[in-house]
Scaffold this active site. Structure first.
Site, PDB file in Angstrom:
ATOM      1  N   ASN A   1       0.773  -1.047   0.091  1.00 28.52           N
ATOM      2  CA  ASN A   1      -0.071   0.070   0.098  1.00 28.52           C
ATOM      3  C   ASN A   1       0.913   1.167  -0.165  1.00 28.52           C
ATOM      4  O   ASN A   1       0.521   2.186  -0.818  1.00 28.52           O
ATOM      5  CB  ASN A   1      -1.109  -0.012   1.070  1.00 28.52           C
ATOM      6  CG  ASN A   1      -2.258  -0.916   0.961  1.00 28.52           C
ATOM      7  OD1 ASN A   1      -3.193  -0.226   0.139  1.00 28.52           O
ATOM      8  ND2 ASN A   1      -2.365  -1.920   1.568  1.00 28.52           N
TER       9      ASN A   1
ATOM     10  N   HIS B   1      -8.388  -0.875   5.846  1.00 29.94           N
ATOM     11  CA  HIS B   1      -8.625  -2.220   6.288  1.00 29.94           C
ATOM     12  C   HIS B   1      -9.295  -3.108   5.253  1.00 29.94           C
ATOM     13  O   HIS B   1     -10.116  -2.710   4.369  1.00 29.94           O
ATOM     14  CB  HIS B   1      -9.881  -2.128   7.416  1.00 29.94           C
ATOM     15  CG  HIS B   1     -10.339  -3.240   8.100  1.00 29.94           C
ATOM     16  ND1 HIS B   1      -9.527  -4.181   8.802  1.00 29.94           N
ATOM     17  CD2 HIS B   1     -11.602  -4.063   8.013  1.00 29.94           C
ATOM     18  CE1 HIS B   1     -10.320  -4.914   9.334  1.00 29.94           C
ATOM     19  NE2 HIS B   1     -11.421  -5.078   8.620  1.00 29.94           N
TER      20      HIS B   1
HETATM   21  C1  GRF Z   1      -3.387  -5.031   3.645  1.00 29.39           C
HETATM   22  O1  GRF Z   1      -4.450  -5.932   3.408  1.00 29.39           O
HETATM   23  C2  GRF Z   1      -3.918  -3.790   4.425  1.00 29.39           C
HETATM   24  O2  GRF Z   1      -5.424  -3.940   4.328  1.00 29.39           O
HETATM   25  C3  GRF Z   1      -3.742  -4.660   5.905  1.00 29.39           C
HETATM   26  O3  GRF Z   1      -2.902  -5.210   5.977  1.00 29.39           O
HETATM   27  C4  GRF Z   1      -2.041  -5.658   4.545  1.00 29.39           C
HETATM   28  C5  GRF Z   1      -0.939  -4.816   4.498  1.00 29.39           C
HETATM   29  O4  GRF Z   1      -0.521  -5.094   3.033  1.00 29.39           O
HETATM   30  N1  GRF Z   1      -3.976  -3.609   6.944  1.00 29.39           N
HETATM   31  P1  GRF Z   1       0.983  -4.134   2.694  1.00 29.39           P
HETATM   32  O5  GRF Z   1       1.969  -4.226   3.700  1.00 29.39           O
HETATM   33  O6  GRF Z   1       0.435  -2.814   2.374  1.00 29.39           O
HETATM   34  O7  GRF Z   1       1.032  -4.921   1.284  1.00 29.39           O
END
Ligand code: GRF
Length: 217
Positions: A14, A109
């Site tokens: 993300n 989330h």
């Molecule tokens: C994502 O699915 C987010 O929604 C959750 O943890 C995951 C993190 O993934 N809170 P990344 O580290 O951003 O790849």
């Protein structure tokens, strides 16, 4: 420019989506720092390679949650952020922390809140037999996963889905909606109205609040 501090615990996909949106000129922000509670978080290397300040505040060396959160707050505030972005940050935060950043703390989330707060959302969605699943960006408030919702995206749940295939479909949407939410924040367009609804202020034309699978506009 809106100064952002990102908190991660893992791979940081993300976070990378935010970098890509900024590179594409779609996100008017400065990445002030990326902090993690976990020295092994893969995203730390990605951020450092971009020349962004990184630091590890290891929760295991603190006697309790409150002491950890105080140290984390000090590390964050050193960078004077306008916005703190939780991007896969896997720690429950104390009320004191959340209140300190009220109105400037966002989380993503992997479920359509208020359905499936907490962990293992994809497994639980499959077990419940829902036909739509998705993701939510929300402002963080003391109660976990219940803060004012900024944007959501929905995906279909397919008959042959596994938690892994469903997670991948949801993650692709996470990478769309988090940059969008942060762009709106940076543009000063998000207004939290009692009892906790987010209104998207119009820019040059009426805004489409609560849209599904939005595009950056
Ligand atoms: C994502 O699915 C987010 O929604 C959750 O943890 C995951 C993190 O993934 N809170 P990344 O580290 O951003 O790849």
């Amino acid at each position: 420019m809106t100064r952002i501090v990102i908190l991660i615990s893992g791979r940081g996909s993300n976070m990378e989506a935010l970098f890509k949106a900024a590179d594409a000129g779609l996100l008017p922000v400065t990445f002030a720092a990326v902090l993690s509670n976990c020295a092994q978080a893969g995203g730390l290397k990605t951020a450092a390679e971009r020349g962004i300040a990184t630091a590890v505040i290891d929760h295991k060396v603190f006697p309790d949650r409150s002491a950890f959160d105080s140290a984390l707050m000090a590390a964050i505030d050193r960078h004077a952020p306008d916005l703190v972005v939780l991007a896969g940050f896997m720690r429950v935060l104390t009320d004191a922390f959340v209140i300190h950043y009220a109105g400037r703390l966002l989380n993503i989330h992997p479920a359509l809140l208020p359905a499936f707060p907490g962990l293992h959302t994809h497994e639980r969605a499959l077990a419940a037999g829902v036909k739509l699943h998705g993701c939510t960006v929300h402002f963080v408030t003391p109660e976990v996963d219940v803060g004012p919702i900024v944007i959501q995206a929905a995906v279909p749940v397919l008959d042959d889905d596994t938690p892994k295939t469903l997670a991948e479909r949801v993650l692709a949407q996470e990478h769309q909606i988090y940059p969008q939410a942060i762009r709106w924040f940076a543009e000063g367009r998000l207004q939290i109205t009692p009892p906790g609804r987010v209104r998207l202020q119009a820019k040059s034309r009426p805004a489409l609040a609560g849209c599904v699978a939005p595009s950056l506009d």
